[in-house]
Structure formats: structure tokens, C-alpha cells
Motif scaffolding. Structure first.
Motif, PDB file in Angstrom:
ATOM      1  N   MET A  69       0.782  -1.299  -0.007  1.00  0.00           N
ATOM      2  CA  MET A  69       0.076   0.101  -0.179  1.00  0.00           C
ATOM      3  C   MET A  69       1.048   1.255   0.067  1.00  0.00           C
ATOM      4  O   MET A  69       1.774   1.415   0.710  1.00  0.00           O
ATOM      5  N   ARG A  70       0.590   2.234  -0.862  1.00  0.00           N
ATOM      6  CA  ARG A  70       1.375   3.434  -1.027  1.00  0.00           C
ATOM      7  C   ARG A  70       1.099   4.352   0.142  1.00  0.00           C
ATOM      8  O   ARG A  70      -0.374   4.317   0.691  1.00  0.00           O
ATOM      9  N   SER A  71       1.880   5.206   0.648  1.00  0.00           N
ATOM     10  CA  SER A  71       1.677   5.971   1.812  1.00  0.00           C
ATOM     11  C   SER A  71       0.774   7.195   1.484  1.00  0.00           C
ATOM     12  O   SER A  71       0.660   7.344   0.066  1.00  0.00           O
ATOM     13  N   GLU A  72       0.428   7.911   2.431  1.00  0.00           N
ATOM     14  CA  GLU A  72      -0.691   9.263   1.974  1.00  0.00           C
ATOM     15  C   GLU A  72       0.189  10.160   1.038  1.00  0.00           C
ATOM     16  O   GLU A  72      -0.302  10.715   0.359  1.00  0.00           O
ATOM     17  N   SER A  73       1.524  10.307   1.288  1.00  0.00           N
ATOM     18  CA  SER A  73       2.486  11.250   0.835  1.00  0.00           C
ATOM     19  C   SER A  73       2.519  10.950  -0.599  1.00  0.00           C
ATOM     20  O   SER A  73       2.362  11.601  -1.766  1.00  0.00           O
ATOM     21  N   GLU A  74       2.700   9.717  -0.911  1.00  0.00           N
ATOM     22  CA  GLU A  74       2.754   8.983  -2.284  1.00  0.00           C
ATOM     23  C   GLU A  74       1.325   9.338  -3.248  1.00  0.00           C
ATOM     24  O   GLU A  74       1.619   9.509  -4.511  1.00  0.00           O
ATOM     25  N   GLU A  75       0.248   9.127  -2.510  1.00  0.00           N
ATOM     26  CA  GLU A  75      -1.031   9.459  -3.190  1.00  0.00           C
ATOM     27  C   GLU A  75      -1.044  11.014  -3.566  1.00  0.00           C
ATOM     28  O   GLU A  75      -1.727  11.262  -4.298  1.00  0.00           O
ATOM     29  N   SER A  76      -0.450  11.912  -2.695  1.00  0.00           N
ATOM     30  CA  SER A  76      -0.578  13.109  -2.900  1.00  0.00           C
ATOM     31  C   SER A  76       0.216  13.781  -4.094  1.00  0.00           C
ATOM     32  O   SER A  76       1.262  13.582  -4.271  1.00  0.00           O
ATOM     33  N   PRO A  77      -0.812  14.568  -4.994  1.00  0.00           N
ATOM     34  CA  PRO A  77      -0.030  15.312  -6.028  1.00  0.00           C
ATOM     35  C   PRO A  77       1.241  16.276  -5.734  1.00  0.00           C
ATOM     36  O   PRO A  77       2.131  16.075  -6.613  1.00  0.00           O
ATOM     37  N   SER A  78       1.158  16.787  -4.600  1.00  0.00           N
ATOM     38  CA  SER A  78       2.298  17.348  -4.054  1.00  0.00           C
ATOM     39  C   SER A  78       3.666  16.947  -4.104  1.00  0.00           C
ATOM     40  O   SER A  78       4.632  17.254  -4.122  1.00  0.00           O
ATOM     41  N   PHE A  79       3.297  15.579  -3.753  1.00  0.00           N
ATOM     42  CA  PHE A  79       4.544  14.616  -3.331  1.00  0.00           C
ATOM     43  C   PHE A  79       5.399  14.531  -4.596  1.00  0.00           C
ATOM     44  O   PHE A  79       6.622  14.131  -4.680  1.00  0.00           O
ATOM     45  N   HIS A  80       4.505  14.572  -5.880  1.00  0.00           N
ATOM     46  CA  HIS A  80       5.383  14.487  -7.206  1.00  0.00           C
ATOM     47  C   HIS A  80       5.580  15.597  -8.046  1.00  0.00           C
ATOM     48  O   HIS A  80       6.040  15.751  -9.010  1.00  0.00           O
ATOM     49  N   ALA A  81       4.942  16.799  -7.608  1.00  0.00           N
ATOM     50  CA  ALA A  81       4.964  18.062  -7.951  1.00  0.00           C
ATOM     51  C   ALA A  81       6.488  18.398  -8.071  1.00  0.00           C
ATOM     52  O   ALA A  81       7.042  18.343  -6.846  1.00  0.00           O
ATOM     53  N   LYS A  82       7.142  19.053  -8.939  1.00  0.00           N
ATOM     54  CA  LYS A  82       8.616  19.509  -8.811  1.00  0.00           C
ATOM     55  C   LYS A  82       8.576  20.978  -8.203  1.00  0.00           C
ATOM     56  O   LYS A  82       8.417  22.001  -8.973  1.00  0.00           O
ATOM     57  N   VAL A  83       8.455  20.941  -6.909  1.00  0.00           N
ATOM     58  CA  VAL A  83       8.342  22.249  -6.366  1.00  0.00           C
ATOM     59  C   VAL A  83       9.590  22.655  -5.185  1.00  0.00           C
ATOM     60  O   VAL A  83       9.605  23.462  -4.416  1.00  0.00           O
ATOM     61  N   PHE A  84      10.652  21.679  -5.146  1.00  0.00           N
ATOM     62  CA  PHE A  84      11.751  21.654  -4.309  1.00  0.00           C
ATOM     63  C   PHE A  84      12.963  22.136  -4.852  1.00  0.00           C
ATOM     64  O   PHE A  84      13.173  21.735  -6.228  1.00  0.00           O
ATOM     65  N   PRO A  85      13.691  22.687  -4.300  1.00  0.00           N
ATOM     66  CA  PRO A  85      15.237  23.269  -5.122  1.00  0.00           C
ATOM     67  C   PRO A  85      15.986  22.173  -5.437  1.00  0.00           C
ATOM     68  O   PRO A  85      16.297  21.047  -5.045  1.00  0.00           O
ATOM     69  N   ILE A  86      16.551  22.603  -6.432  1.00  0.00           N
ATOM     70  CA  ILE A  86      17.447  21.472  -7.234  1.00  0.00           C
ATOM     71  C   ILE A  86      18.874  21.429  -6.489  1.00  0.00           C
ATOM     72  O   ILE A  86      19.422  20.474  -6.738  1.00  0.00           O
ATOM     73  N   ALA A  87      18.870  22.214  -5.402  1.00  0.00           N
ATOM     74  CA  ALA A  87      20.208  22.348  -4.702  1.00  0.00           C
ATOM     75  C   ALA A  87      20.382  21.078  -4.233  1.00  0.00           C
ATOM     76  O   ALA A  87      21.642  20.489  -3.744  1.00  0.00           O
ATOM     77  N   LEU A  88      19.009  20.329  -3.707  1.00  0.00           N
ATOM     78  CA  LEU A  88      19.351  18.780  -3.239  1.00  0.00           C
ATOM     79  C   LEU A  88      19.881  17.838  -4.117  1.00  0.00           C
ATOM     80  O   LEU A  88      20.547  17.143  -3.575  1.00  0.00           O
ATOM     81  N   LEU A  89      19.576  18.128  -5.462  1.00  0.00           N
ATOM     82  CA  LEU A  89      20.446  17.209  -6.344  1.00  0.00           C
ATOM     83  C   LEU A  89      21.957  17.549  -6.502  1.00  0.00           C
ATOM     84  O   LEU A  89      22.618  16.830  -6.632  1.00  0.00           O
ATOM     85  N   ASP A  90      22.372  18.862  -6.331  1.00  0.00           N
ATOM     86  CA  ASP A  90      23.670  19.195  -6.415  1.00  0.00           C
ATOM     87  C   ASP A  90      24.401  18.748  -5.175  1.00  0.00           C
ATOM     88  O   ASP A  90      25.390  18.068  -5.160  1.00  0.00           O
ATOM     89  N   LEU A  91      23.910  18.594  -3.825  1.00  0.00           N
ATOM     90  CA  LEU A  91      24.112  17.888  -2.837  1.00  0.00           C
ATOM     91  C   LEU A  91      24.414  16.326  -3.060  1.00  0.00           C
ATOM     92  O   LEU A  91      25.605  15.881  -2.727  1.00  0.00           O
ATOM     93  N   ALA A  92      23.554  15.784  -3.451  1.00  0.00           N
ATOM     94  CA  ALA A  92      23.630  14.322  -3.965  1.00  0.00           C
ATOM     95  C   ALA A  92      24.829  14.012  -4.871  1.00  0.00           C
ATOM     96  O   ALA A  92      25.595  12.824  -4.667  1.00  0.00           O
ATOM     97  N   GLU A  93      24.767  14.913  -5.787  1.00  0.00           N
ATOM     98  CA  GLU A  93      25.992  14.550  -6.793  1.00  0.00           C
ATOM     99  C   GLU A  93      27.283  14.875  -6.384  1.00  0.00           C
ATOM    100  O   GLU A  93      28.223  13.743  -6.557  1.00  0.00           O
TER     101      GLU A  93
END
Length: 345
Positions: free
Chosen positions: A1-25
Motif C-alpha cells: 500500500m502506498r503512503s498518503e504522501s505518495e498519493e498526494s499530487p504535491s509529493f510528485h510536483a516539482k516544487v523543491f529546490p534543485i540544490a538537493l540534487l547538487d548535494l547528492a551529486e
């Protein structure tokens, strides 16, 4: 079963800063691992890799933290390891510039709390004064599953970055986290130069009174004024908040400053009549009494957790003339008496 967050459109919307990808890279490169594996696992598009898109989704953030957790060195908390690989000015842009060109810590925190939701919409941020201290409270509104605690630490760490731009004296900044330590507590405190307390009821960062007046080395009045005006003009600025949210914010500030919290003062502060204020709140399915009670109890919880004030004093601070009325209303709202709530902190 998927969590409530995974069901939420906001969880999949691209609204978070790309800086977190910089961090992981950066983390992958330093660990001598291929960034291609990171992109594949986190479904990072070519446009995001090339920074033609400046945002990522909540789902991608979760996978980024999962990926970093899997390749982290044992023993040292992940938030400490990651902190070495992200610029201290991230997420940057107008928000970052306004934060680090502010006059002093007090002004920087005002900016960060008022506009943090524009770059980290997974939390609600509040600023409250308690006995001269400034409490920055983080309230998660999305569930990132097993990496939630890592994200909590990372977001608190962003406020701690102010230590790079001002001189802090003892006692140090405090960080309260709701989870158990994810490594040696000394590792957190040595790196972030802040006192860390775990298994707390509230996630927050506490600045002492003397911290707030500390000037920022990077202050630039002209830059701050220009950037701050631009921030206020964005669609997500305070001016676009609902009437209920504006009332709540004004009540929080007045309560913390020991000022009257009657509807007449709030209406006057908002430059509208009491009748208009009541009508607009009604249109938002809210009321002044409901918001005032919520703000009062939130502040009472903070005082019960963070001070040794007797309950009679907290009752008075929160606008109640009778200790028994306060205790009865508090229990009706929370299911616990103020004394019970404090004993479980």
C-alpha cells in the motif's frame, strides 16, 4: 500500500529546490561512485541534470536521501556527512540573498521563517519568542517515510548555517529533534556548533536573546532591500496568505510580545473593521475565537516544554483570567491537563 504522501499530487510536483540534487551529486562524486546510478534511481531527467529545470519533486527528494543513506560511511550521522557537500548559501536565489544580507540574526530569521515555505514546502515554519529566546518551529506537513528524520536534520541545519555569518557566544544554539540520535551526539555538536536534544516533542531551533542582535558579516543594506522587496512581491509571499493565516501570524507575534490579542487590536493592525474581519474569517470557514485558542494553546505547549514557568503564569500569558478555565480548555483541546502535558515532555 502506498503512503498518503505518495498519493498526494504535491509529493510528485516539482516544487523543491534543485540544490538537493547538487548535494547528492557531490556526495556521489566524493564517494567515487557514478552519478548515472543516482539519476537512474531517482528518475532524474536530462533537463534536471542540465539544470534546465530548477526543481525536483518530493518523491525525488526521498529517493535522493535514500541513495545517500545507502552509500554513507558508518558511524557518522548522515546529516553531518552531507553538510560538507552542499553550499552554505543553498537554496540560494532571492531567498538565500535576503537571508545572508540581513542586518542581524533577528532580521535573518524573520526572512527565513516568512519565506522558507517557498523553497521547502514540506514544512510549516513558525517563529515564537519565549523569555527572550527565539524558537524556530518546524512542522512537517509531508511524510518522507524512513528518511523523514534525515530531512528534519538537514532543514534544521540550514538555520544553523547562520553561524558562518555571525559570531555566536555561549550558551550555544539549541536544536530539538523528535527522533533518537542517528549517530554520536558529539558528532552533531562538534560539526554544527549547537546543542542537540533528541526524542523531543517539537522540532525546533532555539536562538538565545544575545544571538539575535549579532550583526551578519555579509550584511548589505542595498542588496537586502532590493531582494526583500522582490520576495514580498512573489505569489507565495505573506501578502498572499489567507486572512486566517494573517490573523494567526499577528496573534503569534502579539502573544509573544505580551500585547493584547483582542479582535479589535488585530483588526486595527490589519487596517480593517472587526465586522469585516469576522466576515472574511467566516468565508474561510474559520473564526477569530478558534484561531486565538489554537495560537494560545500552541504557545502554552511551547512554554510548558521550554520553561519552568508555573501553570498559573502560563495561563495569564495566554490570556486566561482563571487557571481552572485554562486547564479545562487545554484538556478539552489536547486530551491532557497542562500538568500532564508537561510531565510527558
Amino acid at each position: 500500500m502506498r503512503s498518503e504522501s505518495e498519493e498526494s499530487p504535491s509529493f510528485h510536483a516539482k516544487v523543491f529546490p534543485i540544490a538537493l540534487l547538487d548535494l547528492a551529486e557531490n556526495f556521489y562524486v566524493r564517494r567515487k561512485l557514478s552519478k548515472t546510478a543516482l539519476y537512474s534511481r531517482c528518475q532524474i531527467s536530462a533537463a534536471q541534470v542540465l539544470r534546465e529545470e530548477s526543481n525536483i519533486s518530493g518523491w525525488q527528494i526521498r529517493e535522493i536521501f535514500r541513495s545517500c543513506k545507502d552509500i554513507a560511511l558508518p558511524g557518522t550521522p548522515l546529516s553531518v556527512q552531507l553538510a560538507d557537500y552542499i553550499p552554505i548559501t543553498a537554496p540560494g536565489g532571492m531567498f538565500g540573498l535576503a537571508s545572508f544580507t540581513a542586518k542581524d540574526i533577528r532580521q535573518a530569521l524573520e526572512v527565513m521563517v516568512d519565506f522558507s515555505h517557498t523553497v521547502m514546502p514540506a514544512y510549516r515554519f513558525e517563529r515564537l519568542s519565549v523569555g527572550g529566546q527565539c524558537h524556530i518551529i518546524l512542522k512537517p506537513i509531508m511524510d518522507f517515510g524512513e528518511v523523514q528524520f534525515f530531512l528534519d536534520e538537514a532543514v534544521c541545519g540550514y538555520f544553523l548555517n547562520l553561524r558562518h555569518f555571525a559570531q555566536f557566544s555561549d550558551p550555544p544554539i539549541q536544536v530539538h529533534l523528535s527522533h533518537a540520535p542517528l549517530g554520536e551526539i558529539a558528532a552533531y555538536e562538534d560539526y554544527f556548533k549547537a546543542k542537540h536534544l533528541f526524542s523531543q516533542k517539537t522540532i525546533k531551533v532555539i536562538f538565545e536573546k544575545h544571538h539575535l542582535s549579532q550583526a551578519l558579516y555579509t550584511h548589505n543594506k542595498a542588496t537586502f532591500n532590493e531582494v526583500y522587496c522582490n520576495l514580498k512581491g512573489t505569489s507565495n509571499s505573506i501578502s498572499k496568505l489567507s486572512i486566517s493565516a494573517k490573523v494567526k501570524k499577528n496573534l503569534q507575534l502579539r502573544l509573544a510580545d505580551g500585547l493584547s490579542t483582542n479582535i479589535c487590536q488585530i483588526a486595527e493592525q490589519m487596517n480593517i473593521s472587526e465586522r469585516t474581519l469576522a466576515r472574511r474569517l467566516h468565508n474561510e470557514n474559520s473564526s477569530f475565537a478558534e484561531i486565538k485558542q489554537q495560537v494560545s494553546f500552541d504557545y502554552a505547549k511551547l512554554l510548558l516544554e521550554s520553561t519552568e514557568y508555573p501553570i498559573c503564569k502560563i495561563s495569564h500569558i495566554c490570556g486566561y483570567n482563571s487557571d481552572s478555565n485554562f486547564s479545562r480548555a487545554f484538556k478539552t483541546s489536547t486530551g491532557q491537563t497542562p500538568k500532564q502535558f508537561r510531565s510527558r515532555c
